[in-house]
Design a protein around this motif. Sequence first.
Motif, PDB file in Angstrom:
ATOM      1  N   LEU A  55       0.818  -1.217   0.000  1.00 38.06           N
ATOM      2  CA  LEU A  55       0.000   0.000   0.000  1.00 38.06           C
ATOM      3  C   LEU A  55       0.849   1.262   0.000  1.00 38.06           C
ATOM      4  CD1 LEU A  55      -2.813  -1.046   2.482  1.00 38.06           C
ATOM      5  CD2 LEU A  55      -3.016  -0.721   0.016  1.00 38.06           C
ATOM      6  N   VAL A  56       1.922   1.268   0.783  1.00 42.69           N
ATOM      7  CA  VAL A  56       2.820   2.430   0.806  1.00 42.69           C
ATOM      8  C   VAL A  56       3.468   2.627  -0.561  1.00 42.69           C
ATOM      9  CG1 VAL A  56       5.001   3.283   1.760  1.00 42.69           C
ATOM     10  CG2 VAL A  56       3.233   2.400   3.270  1.00 42.69           C
ATOM     11  N   LEU A  57       3.897   1.539  -1.197  1.00 49.28           N
ATOM     12  CA  LEU A  57       4.489   1.629  -2.526  1.00 49.28           C
ATOM     13  C   LEU A  57       3.477   2.144  -3.544  1.00 49.28           C
ATOM     14  CD1 LEU A  57       7.014   1.042  -4.242  1.00 49.28           C
ATOM     15  CD2 LEU A  57       6.055  -1.220  -4.667  1.00 49.28           C
ATOM     16  N   THR A  58       2.254   1.666  -3.454  1.00 47.95           N
ATOM     17  CA  THR A  58       1.206   2.132  -4.367  1.00 47.95           C
ATOM     18  C   THR A  58       0.931   3.614  -4.171  1.00 47.95           C
ATOM     19  OG1 THR A  58       0.221  -0.058  -4.273  1.00 47.95           O
ATOM     20  CG2 THR A  58      -1.148   1.721  -5.126  1.00 47.95           C
ATOM     21  N   THR A 103       2.951   5.850  -2.927  1.00 46.48           N
ATOM     22  CA  THR A 103       4.126   6.603  -3.373  1.00 46.48           C
ATOM     23  C   THR A 103       4.158   6.714  -4.893  1.00 46.48           C
ATOM     24  OG1 THR A 103       5.340   5.766  -1.477  1.00 46.48           O
ATOM     25  CG2 THR A 103       6.628   6.714  -3.249  1.00 46.48           C
ATOM     26  N   LEU A 104       3.882   5.623  -5.593  1.00 44.89           N
ATOM     27  CA  LEU A 104       3.886   5.665  -7.055  1.00 44.89           C
ATOM     28  C   LEU A 104       2.781   6.542  -7.603  1.00 44.89           C
ATOM     29  CD1 LEU A 104       4.690   1.943  -7.905  1.00 44.89           C
ATOM     30  CD2 LEU A 104       6.177   3.930  -8.159  1.00 44.89           C
ATOM     31  N   VAL A 105       1.592   6.475  -7.014  1.00 46.13           N
ATOM     32  CA  VAL A 105       0.478   7.298  -7.490  1.00 46.13           C
ATOM     33  C   VAL A 105       0.748   8.766  -7.223  1.00 46.13           C
ATOM     34  CG1 VAL A 105      -1.953   7.848  -7.070  1.00 46.13           C
ATOM     35  CG2 VAL A 105      -1.245   5.481  -7.348  1.00 46.13           C
ATOM     36  N   SER A 106       1.296   9.082  -6.046  1.00 41.70           N
ATOM     37  CA  SER A 106       1.566  10.493  -5.741  1.00 41.70           C
ATOM     38  C   SER A 106       2.693  11.042  -6.616  1.00 41.70           C
ATOM     39  CB  SER A 106       1.900  10.670  -4.265  1.00 41.70           C
ATOM     40  OG  SER A 106       3.118  10.038  -3.961  1.00 41.70           O
ATOM     41  N   SER A 107       3.719  10.243  -6.907  1.00 44.77           N
ATOM     42  CA  SER A 107       4.790  10.738  -7.771  1.00 44.77           C
ATOM     43  C   SER A 107       4.311  10.874  -9.215  1.00 44.77           C
ATOM     44  CB  SER A 107       5.990   9.812  -7.709  1.00 44.77           C
ATOM     45  OG  SER A 107       5.719   8.586  -8.325  1.00 44.77           O
ATOM     46  N   LYS A 108       3.399  10.020  -9.618  1.00 46.84           N
ATOM     47  CA  LYS A 108       2.846  10.111 -10.974  1.00 46.84           C
ATOM     48  C   LYS A 108       1.966  11.345 -11.103  1.00 46.84           C
ATOM     49  CE  LYS A 108       0.836   7.144 -14.450  1.00 46.84           C
ATOM     50  NZ  LYS A 108       0.227   5.844 -14.733  1.00 46.84           N
ATOM     51  N   SER A 109       1.195  11.646 -10.061  1.00 48.15           N
ATOM     52  CA  SER A 109       0.347  12.829 -10.130  1.00 48.15           C
ATOM     53  C   SER A 109       1.173  14.109 -10.090  1.00 48.15           C
ATOM     54  CB  SER A 109      -0.691  12.819  -9.013  1.00 48.15           C
ATOM     55  OG  SER A 109      -0.056  12.955  -7.762  1.00 48.15           O
ATOM     56  N   GLU A 110       2.321  14.103  -9.394  1.00 48.30           N
ATOM     57  CA  GLU A 110       3.196  15.272  -9.372  1.00 48.30           C
ATOM     58  C   GLU A 110       3.831  15.518 -10.722  1.00 48.30           C
ATOM     59  OE1 GLU A 110       6.077  14.894  -6.307  1.00 48.30           O
ATOM     60  OE2 GLU A 110       4.622  15.039  -4.704  1.00 48.30           O
TER      61      GLU A 110
END
Length: 89
Positions: free
Chosen positions: A72-75, A77-84
């Motif tokens: 969940l933390v990895l997901t 992190t990936l979603v937040s970095s993709k949205s940035e």
Amino acid sequence: MLFMLCLLGFFVVWLFGHVLGFGLYLIVLFIGHLLAYWYIYCPLGILVWLCLSFGVQNILLILAAVIIILALVLTITLVSSKSETTHHS
């Protein structure tokens, strides 16, 4: 008779030296193997100790919970970095 006893003494000391040397060789080999592969044996030893302390089923549940939390933390992190990256484009 004395000569035979001397030969027997020589043989026993020679045999004891070889047995002792072989034992020391095995100990050094084993300790060197443990030191070379500490990154495998240390977590494995900790896991075995935890299993003996808390029980195998509890440890499996804890490991499953940790894996789910890390996923969940990895997901997130990936979603937040993709949205940035999409906001900067």
